[in-house]
Scaffold this motif. Structure first.
Motif, mmCIF file in Angstrom:
data_model
loop_
_atom_site.group_PDB
_atom_site.id
_atom_site.type_symbol
_atom_site.label_atom_id
_atom_site.label_comp_id
_atom_site.label_asym_id
_atom_site.label_seq_id
_atom_site.Cartn_x
_atom_site.Cartn_y
_atom_site.Cartn_z
ATOM 1 N N ALA A 193 0.804 -1.228 0.000
ATOM 2 C CA ALA A 193 0.000 0.000 0.000
ATOM 3 C C ALA A 193 0.836 1.277 0.000
ATOM 4 C CB ALA A 193 -0.948 0.000 1.195
ATOM 5 N N SER A 194 2.107 1.206 0.371
ATOM 6 C CA SER A 194 2.948 2.415 0.354
ATOM 7 C C SER A 194 3.272 2.856 -1.070
ATOM 8 C CB SER A 194 4.250 2.176 1.122
ATOM 9 O OG SER A 194 5.066 1.241 0.436
ATOM 10 N N TYR B 297 -2.336 -3.338 -5.364
ATOM 11 C CA TYR B 297 -1.860 -1.969 -5.175
ATOM 12 C C TYR B 297 -1.359 -1.435 -6.511
ATOM 13 C CZ TYR B 297 -1.891 -4.042 -0.584
ATOM 14 O OH TYR B 297 -2.266 -4.720 0.537
ATOM 15 N N SER B 298 -2.078 -0.455 -7.061
ATOM 16 C CA SER B 298 -1.712 0.033 -8.384
ATOM 17 C C SER B 298 -2.075 1.493 -8.559
ATOM 18 C CB SER B 298 -2.425 -0.800 -9.455
ATOM 19 O OG SER B 298 -3.825 -0.640 -9.337
ATOM 20 N N THR B 299 -1.500 2.078 -9.615
ATOM 21 C CA THR B 299 -1.898 3.406 -10.076
ATOM 22 C C THR B 299 -2.247 3.268 -11.549
ATOM 23 O OG1 THR B 299 0.393 4.005 -10.593
ATOM 24 C CG2 THR B 299 -0.461 4.676 -8.439
ATOM 25 N N ILE B 300 -3.213 4.049 -11.997
ATOM 26 C CA ILE B 300 -3.663 3.992 -13.388
ATOM 27 C C ILE B 300 -3.467 5.367 -14.005
ATOM 28 C CG2 ILE B 300 -5.629 3.624 -14.914
ATOM 29 C CD1 ILE B 300 -6.782 1.764 -12.758
#
Length: 85
Positions: free
Chosen positions: A47-48, A73-76
């Motif tokens: 999560a960091s 845990y990802s970014t798009i």
């Protein structure tokens, strides 16, 4: 006997509550790119979001590719490309 029945009822309620929580959790949807977009999803170890462990790129701007592993845990990121590509 009352204590046994009470424990059985509590156990049943906890099971139902736990099952409801699992069923009600949302799924991670992968976005669909527009005609002049590519989607980049970067996956992280926790999560960091400091240690990258995988990436998925797809859409209409860049060649599709994937490496590493997919995690929760990802970014798009959406990338808009020029219309002439």
């Amino acid at each position: 006997m009352k204590k046994l029945v009470r424990n059985a009822v509590v156990a049943t309620l906890l099971t139902v509550a736990g099952t409801t929580a699992v069923v009600a959790s949302p799924a991670h949807a992968i976005p669909y790119p527009k005609d002049n977009e590519s989607i980049t999803i970067v996956y992280y170890s926790d999560a960091s979001r400091t240690v990258e462990v995988g990436m998925l790129v797809y859409g209409n701007c860049l060649d599709d590719f994937e490496y590493g592993i997919r995690t929760a845990y990802s970014t798009i990121n959406r990338t808009t490309c020029p219309r002439n590509l």
